[in-house]
Write a protein that holds these residues in place. Sequence first.
Motif, PDB file in Angstrom:
ATOM      1  N   THR A  35       0.850  -1.186   0.000  1.00 49.55           N
ATOM      2  CA  THR A  35       0.000   0.000   0.000  1.00 49.55           C
ATOM      3  C   THR A  35       0.886   1.236   0.000  1.00 49.55           C
ATOM      4  N   GLY A  36       0.278   2.408  -0.106  1.00 46.05           N
ATOM      5  CA  GLY A  36       1.044   3.650  -0.126  1.00 46.05           C
ATOM      6  C   GLY A  36       0.364   4.690  -0.991  1.00 46.05           C
ATOM      7  N   SER A  37       0.823   5.927  -0.863  1.00 46.18           N
ATOM      8  CA  SER A  37       0.210   7.038  -1.591  1.00 46.18           C
ATOM      9  C   SER A  37       0.661   7.117  -3.041  1.00 46.18           C
ATOM     10  N   VAL A  38       1.762   6.481  -3.361  1.00 43.22           N
ATOM     11  CA  VAL A  38       2.299   6.510  -4.721  1.00 43.22           C
ATOM     12  C   VAL A  38       3.212   5.302  -4.896  1.00 43.22           C
ATOM     13  N   GLY A  39       3.293   4.787  -6.125  1.00 40.66           N
ATOM     14  CA  GLY A  39       4.246   3.720  -6.416  1.00 40.66           C
ATOM     15  C   GLY A  39       3.791   2.313  -6.124  1.00 40.66           C
ATOM     16  N   LYS A  40       2.522   2.120  -5.762  1.00 38.69           N
ATOM     17  CA  LYS A  40       2.052   0.771  -5.440  1.00 38.69           C
ATOM     18  C   LYS A  40       2.163  -0.169  -6.651  1.00 38.69           C
ATOM     19  N   THR A  41       1.642   0.288  -7.785  1.00 39.62           N
ATOM     20  CA  THR A  41       1.555  -0.597  -8.942  1.00 39.62           C
ATOM     21  C   THR A  41       2.927  -0.888  -9.534  1.00 39.62           C
ATOM     22  N   ALA A 112       5.023   4.975   0.305  1.00 39.77           N
ATOM     23  CA  ALA A 112       5.197   6.389   0.635  1.00 39.77           C
ATOM     24  C   ALA A 112       3.907   6.884   1.268  1.00 39.77           C
ATOM     25  N   VAL A 113       3.986   8.021   1.927  1.00 39.03           N
ATOM     26  CA  VAL A 113       2.798   8.657   2.506  1.00 39.03           C
ATOM     27  C   VAL A 113       2.776  10.110   2.054  1.00 39.03           C
ATOM     28  N   GLY A 114       1.653  10.528   1.461  1.00 35.66           N
ATOM     29  CA  GLY A 114       1.554  11.894   0.975  1.00 35.66           C
ATOM     30  C   GLY A 114       0.109  12.313   0.817  1.00 35.66           C
ATOM     31  N   PRO A 115      -0.110  13.516   0.283  1.00 36.62           N
ATOM     32  CA  PRO A 115      -1.461  14.082   0.192  1.00 36.62           C
ATOM     33  C   PRO A 115      -2.283  13.524  -0.968  1.00 36.62           C
ATOM     34  N   ALA A 116      -2.643  12.260  -0.873  1.00 34.10           N
ATOM     35  CA  ALA A 116      -3.560  11.642  -1.831  1.00 34.10           C
ATOM     36  C   ALA A 116      -4.858  11.323  -1.099  1.00 34.10           C
ATOM     37  N   HIS A 117      -5.998  11.490  -1.757  1.00 34.93           N
ATOM     38  CA  HIS A 117      -7.318  11.237  -1.161  1.00 34.93           C
ATOM     39  C   HIS A 117      -7.586  12.132   0.043  1.00 34.93           C
ATOM     40  N   LEU A 118      -7.014  13.333   0.051  1.00 39.33           N
ATOM     41  CA  LEU A 118      -7.224  14.232   1.197  1.00 39.33           C
ATOM     42  C   LEU A 118      -8.687  14.635   1.364  1.00 39.33           C
ATOM     43  N   GLU A 119      -9.460  14.461   0.311  1.00 36.99           N
ATOM     44  CA  GLU A 119     -10.893  14.746   0.405  1.00 36.99           C
ATOM     45  C   GLU A 119     -11.556  13.915   1.490  1.00 36.99           C
ATOM     46  N   PHE A 120     -10.961  12.735   1.783  1.00 39.73           N
ATOM     47  CA  PHE A 120     -11.577  11.798   2.732  1.00 39.73           C
ATOM     48  C   PHE A 120     -10.844  11.737   4.071  1.00 39.73           C
ATOM     49  N   PHE A 121      -9.790  12.574   4.266  1.00 35.14           N
ATOM     50  CA  PHE A 121      -9.011  12.539   5.497  1.00 35.14           C
ATOM     51  C   PHE A 121      -8.765  13.956   5.990  1.00 35.14           C
ATOM     52  N   ALA A 268      -2.891  10.638 -10.866  1.00 35.04           N
ATOM     53  CA  ALA A 268      -2.002  11.692 -10.380  1.00 35.04           C
ATOM     54  C   ALA A 268      -2.393  12.149  -8.994  1.00 35.04           C
ATOM     55  N   ASN A 269      -1.365  12.443  -8.192  1.00 37.12           N
ATOM     56  CA  ASN A 269      -1.509  13.164  -6.936  1.00 37.12           C
ATOM     57  C   ASN A 269      -0.246  14.001  -6.775  1.00 37.12           C
ATOM     58  N   PRO A 270      -0.132  14.845  -5.756  1.00 36.02           N
ATOM     59  CA  PRO A 270       1.035  15.724  -5.672  1.00 36.02           C
ATOM     60  C   PRO A 270       2.373  14.991  -5.670  1.00 36.02           C
ATOM     61  N   LEU A 271       2.468  13.846  -4.999  1.00 32.71           N
ATOM     62  CA  LEU A 271       3.732  13.113  -4.981  1.00 32.71           C
ATOM     63  C   LEU A 271       4.100  12.591  -6.362  1.00 32.71           C
ATOM     64  N   SER A 272       3.143  11.992  -7.044  1.00 29.95           N
ATOM     65  CA  SER A 272       3.454  11.414  -8.354  1.00 29.95           C
ATOM     66  C   SER A 272       3.683  12.508  -9.402  1.00 29.95           C
ATOM     67  N   GLU A 308      -9.746  14.406  -5.765  1.00 25.81           N
ATOM     68  CA  GLU A 308      -9.895  13.919  -4.390  1.00 25.81           C
ATOM     69  C   GLU A 308      -8.946  14.602  -3.409  1.00 25.81           C
ATOM     70  N   LEU A 309      -8.672  15.896  -3.630  1.00 21.11           N
ATOM     71  CA  LEU A 309      -7.797  16.640  -2.728  1.00 21.11           C
ATOM     72  C   LEU A 309      -8.561  17.578  -1.791  1.00 21.11           C
ATOM     73  N   GLY A 310      -9.884  17.643  -1.944  1.00 21.24           N
ATOM     74  CA  GLY A 310     -10.685  18.446  -1.040  1.00 21.24           C
ATOM     75  C   GLY A 310     -10.345  19.926  -1.088  1.00 21.24           C
ATOM     76  N   PRO A 311     -10.470  20.638   0.047  1.00 26.13           N
ATOM     77  CA  PRO A 311     -10.239  22.091   0.080  1.00 26.13           C
ATOM     78  C   PRO A 311      -8.805  22.484  -0.251  1.00 26.13           C
ATOM     79  N   THR A 312      -7.875  21.556  -0.156  1.00 25.50           N
ATOM     80  CA  THR A 312      -6.469  21.881  -0.430  1.00 25.50           C
ATOM     81  C   THR A 312      -6.157  21.896  -1.922  1.00 25.50           C
ATOM     82  N   ALA A 313      -7.116  21.534  -2.768  1.00 26.58           N
ATOM     83  CA  ALA A 313      -6.857  21.354  -4.195  1.00 26.58           C
ATOM     84  C   ALA A 313      -6.245  22.582  -4.872  1.00 26.58           C
ATOM     85  N   PRO A 314      -6.819  23.789  -4.727  1.00 21.49           N
ATOM     86  CA  PRO A 314      -6.221  24.940  -5.427  1.00 21.49           C
ATOM     87  C   PRO A 314      -4.758  25.163  -5.047  1.00 21.49           C
TER      88      PRO A 314
END
Length: 403
Positions: A35-41, A112-121, A268-272, A308-314
């Motif tokens: 598992t992880g925020s990026v690089g799983k596959t 890795a751990v990063g700002p992915a799916h922040l809409e839900f956390f 895509a997310n900020p890390l990737s 899926e980045l929620g309020p932090t998206a902009p």
Amino acid sequence: MTLTQLVVKNVPKALLHIAEGFRRRFPGLTVVGITGSVGKTTTKDYLGAVLDAFAPTVVSPGNLNTVYGVPLTLARLRSNTTLAVVEMGMQWAGEIASLAKVAQPKIGVVTAVGPAHLEFFSDVRAIALAKAELLLQLPADGAAVLPRDCEYFPLLAERTPCPVVSFGLTTGNLRADDVRPYPGGNRFEAVWDPPEGIPGGPERFEVILPTPGTHHVLSALRAAAVALVLGVGPEMIAGELAGARITPLRGEVYRRGSITILADAYNANPLSMSAALETLAGLPGHFDERRRPRLAERRVAVLGDMLELGPTAPRLHESVGAEAAQRGIEVLVAVGEFAQDIARGAREYGLGNIHVASDRHEAWEILKRILRPGDALLVKASRALRLDLLLEESELEGLFPTK
């Protein structure tokens, strides 16, 4: 023809229940959960290539990593299967725990751990805690492979009931030394110093990867760390990594006409995004007759929305544009709802050649006007924007110039 049907109230819950029962038929199976925020596959792809040469192995196909995908992966188990590599994704707290309960991993990898799916956390720390659900399910005689350079390494390690194997570009039990470009990919020395509780001694071996970018070096290190824990020899690890094939649209590099394409458009997310921009910035346009890398004429980045980045998206989209400018990208095409935010961030850091498109169709028209022979082109966005279709054969006619 008759068709047997199971009618249930909750399909995901029923699938997990069936998969859990089926998994119990294989008590001798060793499962690696990733598992992880990026690089799983890509980690799964590299590890699958190595382990498949070592012993009968089942690997998650594509990115089947959800409450539907994990049961379907386990359904591939056969009587002779001894190893399984299971990718585990998530969108909410508790999801990894339910997947791990079914798969029963002995080795857990957090990429890795990063700002992915922040809409839900609530924040990134909450994401780290959700990833740690995999580690809490590991047995005492298992192992956890964790990112040493990650801010949340201590949080992950303290929740691990078994030996921790760390990895990193410069630090960790497995690290990469002397990373350098190689035609089509990367070359580096893997340096292995196993921690207490993991058998074997230090090793050092050369690895040649078929894909460029330091994020692929990290994926290969994760895969190699797991393989070393399982007793795979360095020679086999290096040989299989060199021939590994990654899932399409996860950082492939190829030529189309006179254009070098970095196809990283699956998601895509900020890390990737950061990893892809780093790769583009150093991507050779070609190698000369002495196999020395030569940079492309211009680096062109087509960057779309990260969902899926929620309020932090902009703010996070602005930071992507800023990084594109700081990496020296010469041309930016920003696509989607947050295109203006990407453009604003790039403009503030001095990038002048910026184009904005509402969708991939507008982006395609822009590319037809601006691409030049010798350019290197990155295409990246969340899957919903379907920017990958820019690279399909039906879209190619007249798009990529030839010298």
